[in-house]
Design a protein around this motif. Structure first.
Motif, PDB file in Angstrom:
ATOM      1  N   PRO A 161       0.816  -1.202   0.000  1.00 34.10           N
ATOM      2  CA  PRO A 161       0.000   0.000   0.000  1.00 34.10           C
ATOM      3  C   PRO A 161       0.850   1.251   0.000  1.00 34.10           C
ATOM      4  O   PRO A 161       1.965   1.267   0.506  1.00 34.10           O
ATOM      5  N   LEU A 162       0.314   2.309  -0.612  1.00 36.37           N
ATOM      6  CA  LEU A 162       0.991   3.602  -0.528  1.00 36.37           C
ATOM      7  C   LEU A 162       1.077   4.014   0.925  1.00 36.37           C
ATOM      8  O   LEU A 162       0.141   3.821   1.700  1.00 36.37           O
ATOM      9  N   ASP A 163       2.204   4.544   1.308  1.00 36.06           N
ATOM     10  CA  ASP A 163       2.352   5.042   2.662  1.00 36.06           C
ATOM     11  C   ASP A 163       1.303   6.111   2.932  1.00 36.06           C
ATOM     12  O   ASP A 163       1.224   7.118   2.250  1.00 36.06           O
ATOM     13  N   GLU A 164       0.441   5.866   3.910  1.00 35.81           N
ATOM     14  CA  GLU A 164      -0.700   6.757   4.128  1.00 35.81           C
ATOM     15  C   GLU A 164      -0.268   8.160   4.505  1.00 35.81           C
ATOM     16  O   GLU A 164      -0.863   9.145   4.068  1.00 35.81           O
ATOM     17  N   ALA A 165       0.769   8.292   5.311  1.00 36.02           N
ATOM     18  CA  ALA A 165       1.223   9.626   5.687  1.00 36.02           C
ATOM     19  C   ALA A 165       1.726  10.379   4.468  1.00 36.02           C
ATOM     20  O   ALA A 165       1.435  11.562   4.276  1.00 36.02           O
ATOM     21  N   ALA A 166       2.482   9.661   3.598  1.00 38.63           N
ATOM     22  CA  ALA A 166       2.985  10.301   2.386  1.00 38.63           C
ATOM     23  C   ALA A 166       1.843  10.663   1.457  1.00 38.63           C
ATOM     24  O   ALA A 166       1.871  11.674   0.774  1.00 38.63           O
ATOM     25  N   SER A 167       0.802   9.790   1.421  1.00 39.83           N
ATOM     26  CA  SER A 167      -0.337  10.065   0.565  1.00 39.83           C
ATOM     27  C   SER A 167      -1.043  11.338   0.998  1.00 39.83           C
ATOM     28  O   SER A 167      -1.562  12.078   0.168  1.00 39.83           O
ATOM     29  N   ARG A 168      -1.100  11.592   2.302  1.00 39.58           N
ATOM     30  CA  ARG A 168      -1.801  12.771   2.811  1.00 39.58           C
ATOM     31  C   ARG A 168      -0.951  14.030   2.741  1.00 39.58           C
ATOM     32  O   ARG A 168      -1.470  15.135   2.745  1.00 39.58           O
ATOM     33  N   LYS A 169       0.369  13.860   2.676  1.00 36.26           N
ATOM     34  CA  LYS A 169       1.245  15.018   2.613  1.00 36.26           C
ATOM     35  C   LYS A 169       1.082  15.706   1.266  1.00 36.26           C
ATOM     36  O   LYS A 169       1.214  15.078   0.215  1.00 36.26           O
ATOM     37  N   PRO A 170       0.787  17.012   1.269  1.00 36.39           N
ATOM     38  CA  PRO A 170       0.605  17.699  -0.020  1.00 36.39           C
ATOM     39  C   PRO A 170       1.866  17.642  -0.865  1.00 36.39           C
ATOM     40  O   PRO A 170       2.988  17.765  -0.361  1.00 36.39           O
ATOM     41  N   ALA A 171       1.673  17.442  -2.147  1.00 37.42           N
ATOM     42  CA  ALA A 171       2.808  17.473  -3.064  1.00 37.42           C
ATOM     43  C   ALA A 171       3.285  18.909  -3.235  1.00 37.42           C
ATOM     44  O   ALA A 171       2.540  19.868  -3.021  1.00 37.42           O
ATOM     45  N   HIS A 172       4.537  19.041  -3.614  1.00 42.05           N
ATOM     46  CA  HIS A 172       5.065  20.357  -3.956  1.00 42.05           C
ATOM     47  C   HIS A 172       4.294  20.899  -5.152  1.00 42.05           C
ATOM     48  O   HIS A 172       3.951  20.145  -6.079  1.00 42.05           O
ATOM     49  N   VAL A 173       4.001  22.172  -5.175  1.00 44.92           N
ATOM     50  CA  VAL A 173       3.308  22.793  -6.305  1.00 44.92           C
ATOM     51  C   VAL A 173       4.326  23.582  -7.123  1.00 44.92           C
ATOM     52  O   VAL A 173       4.905  24.558  -6.644  1.00 44.92           O
ATOM     53  N   ILE A 174       4.541  23.136  -8.328  1.00 47.64           N
ATOM     54  CA  ILE A 174       5.470  23.787  -9.250  1.00 47.64           C
ATOM     55  C   ILE A 174       4.779  24.994  -9.881  1.00 47.64           C
ATOM     56  O   ILE A 174       3.605  24.933 -10.236  1.00 47.64           O
TER      57      ILE A 174
ATOM     58  N   LEU B 248      -3.042  17.921  -7.326  1.00 51.85           N
ATOM     59  CA  LEU B 248      -2.131  18.903  -6.754  1.00 51.85           C
ATOM     60  C   LEU B 248      -1.744  18.568  -5.315  1.00 51.85           C
ATOM     61  O   LEU B 248      -0.664  18.948  -4.856  1.00 51.85           O
ATOM     62  N   THR B 249      -2.611  17.851  -4.612  1.00 52.70           N
ATOM     63  CA  THR B 249      -2.276  17.473  -3.242  1.00 52.70           C
ATOM     64  C   THR B 249      -1.497  16.158  -3.168  1.00 52.70           C
ATOM     65  O   THR B 249      -1.123  15.729  -2.080  1.00 52.70           O
ATOM     66  N   GLY B 250      -1.265  15.522  -4.318  1.00 50.46           N
ATOM     67  CA  GLY B 250      -0.430  14.326  -4.326  1.00 50.46           C
ATOM     68  C   GLY B 250      -1.146  13.027  -4.595  1.00 50.46           C
ATOM     69  O   GLY B 250      -0.551  11.956  -4.448  1.00 50.46           O
ATOM     70  N   LYS B 251      -2.410  13.075  -4.990  1.00 50.27           N
ATOM     71  CA  LYS B 251      -3.116  11.846  -5.327  1.00 50.27           C
ATOM     72  C   LYS B 251      -2.698  11.378  -6.718  1.00 50.27           C
ATOM     73  O   LYS B 251      -2.360  12.183  -7.596  1.00 50.27           O
ATOM     74  N   VAL B 252      -2.751  10.074  -6.929  1.00 49.87           N
ATOM     75  CA  VAL B 252      -2.291   9.450  -8.165  1.00 49.87           C
ATOM     76  C   VAL B 252      -3.482   8.986  -8.992  1.00 49.87           C
ATOM     77  O   VAL B 252      -4.392   8.325  -8.472  1.00 49.87           O
TER      78      VAL B 252
END
Length: 409
Positions: free
Chosen positions: A9-22, A129-133
């Protein structure tokens, strides 16, 4: 979600952490170039062991590169298609399996901009934008051709239900949302975003191609899956109408081939400099002074640079009509992409085979795994037949026949 074999499974904490916005194209390209060596470092081992790139994908997503095509009014950088294509080529040179993972993501976000409702745009663009795939589940096997869709999205007393069996579901194994296509009760082709943990949804890790081994391009099965009506996208709005969906989809695949070609050429140069000995009859002390080696590398560079130029030209052609286009615009875009696909296809196959000549017999050792470049090229270039690109171009030039309006043109 039912996965066979069990998915890490995707690491849940990483999944919830917002991705960097370029915010800019320059930032996107800089980040891609910084990320590429990190992905390249383990590419050979991942291929040889068929170890899926869970951690590497999360790093890729968190970098912000998956959201670069989202328009600025929705919080993204709104970079050009040319920038997106170059990012895919850079990542694919590092690891083309990883380079293939965001292909549907970029395409679906661009499509959503044109055919999605305003609530759909705001929700799913924000998710990315928040890091969902976002994955994909569109292709089917067993029909008369690729346009023969057997999957169904049906009205029932309990609401909409999806029944589907899809193949080549690249990135579905890693996805938070899996868009799955089907035909609704009115006969329209639509697709629906299904959450990865939906009851009745199974994603199988059954891709066993000899190349692109870690692209997770397996089977997706939906067994009476509940569908949220708000997540149904009217794909039929872009079918048979002037749309850049086809040219953009094709160009994303071309970028992967270009990345493989770049990596193969770089490997050839490395072998020529460090692994080769001069041939006994040459009278030379260094292999890199061999005129045949010099000429062959020169030829390879010309082929790679020619493909580079044609890909960039095609991307600029799409950018010129990205937000407003008619059938003539789409036809020109399709032809430009076809003209880029042929040299990228050919040089990926040629360079990945030719590189062994610079390393001699020792370069064929299995522990070096240099054959992965050719295996990746041969597998990915089979996505759709390049021979039909010659026909598309010739028919346009000779008979004023526009390319067909579908995702493979």
């Amino acid at each position: 979600m039912n996965v066979v074999p069990t998915k890490k499974p995707l690491d849940e904490a990483a999944s919830r952490k917002p991705a960097h916005v370029i915010r800019t194209a320059d930032e996107a390209l800089t980040i891609a170039r910084e990320l590429a060596p990190l992905l390249a470092a383990g590419a050979s081992e991942r291929d040889s062991q068929r170890r899926l790139p869970h951690d590497e994908l999360r790093q890729f997503v968190q970098s912000g590169l998956w959201g670069i095509g989202i328009r600025s009014e929705y919080g993204g950088a709104g970079v050009s298609i040319e920038t997106i294509i170059e990012v895919v080529a850079i990542i694919s040179a590092a690891d083309p399996s990883i380079g293939q993972l965001p292909q549907s993501n970029y395409l679906l976000l661009e499509s959503l901009h044109h055919i999605g409702t305003e609530p759909q745009k705001r929700f799913f663009l924000s998710e990315v934008l928040t890091g969902k795939v976002i994955g994909n589940a569109f292709a089917e096997s067993g029909g008369k051709n690729v346009l023969d869709i057997r999957s169904r999205i049906s009205r029932t007393p309990s609401g909409l239900r999806l029944n589907a069996r899809k193949v080549y579901g690249t990135n579905a194994l890693f996805a938070d949302w899996i868009p799955i296509s089907g035909v609704d009760d009115d006969g329209n082709v639509v697709y629906v975003y299904v959450p990865h943990n939906a009851a009745g949804l199974s994603v199988l890790d059954d891709w066993n191609g000899f190349g692109q081994r870690t692209s997770a391009s397996g089977t997706v099965i939906a067994d009476n899956v509940e569908v949220n009506p708000a997540h149904v996208i009217a794909r039929y709005k872009s079918i048979g109408r002037p749309s850049l969906t086809g040219p953009f989809a094709q160009l994303l695949h071309v970028a992967i081939d270009l990345g493989i070609a770049r990596a193969s050429f770089a490997e050839a140069v490395r072998l020529a400099r460090s692994a080769s000995r001069p041939w006994i009859d040459s009278g030379l002390q260094r292999a890199q002074d061999d005129p045949h080696t010099i000429a062959t590398l020169g030829d390879l560079q010309i082929r790679v640079h020619a493909a580079d130029a044609m890909v960039a030209r095609a991307a600029r052609t799409l950018d010129a009509v990205r937000d407003r286009h008619d059938e003539a615009d789409v036809a020109r875009a399709s032809v430009a992409v076809a003209e880029a696909k042929v040299p990228a296809n050919d040089v990926a196959l040629f360079a990945s085979s030719k590189l062994f000549e610079f390393g001699g017999a020792s370069s064929a050792r299995t522990n070096l795994n240099l054959d992965r470049h050719w295996r990746n090229a041969r597998t990915h270039t089979l996505h759709d037949p390049v021979r039909w690109k010659y026909h598309l171009i010739g028919n346009y030039v000779l008979n004023d026949k526009n390319p067909p309006l579908h995702i493979w043109a």
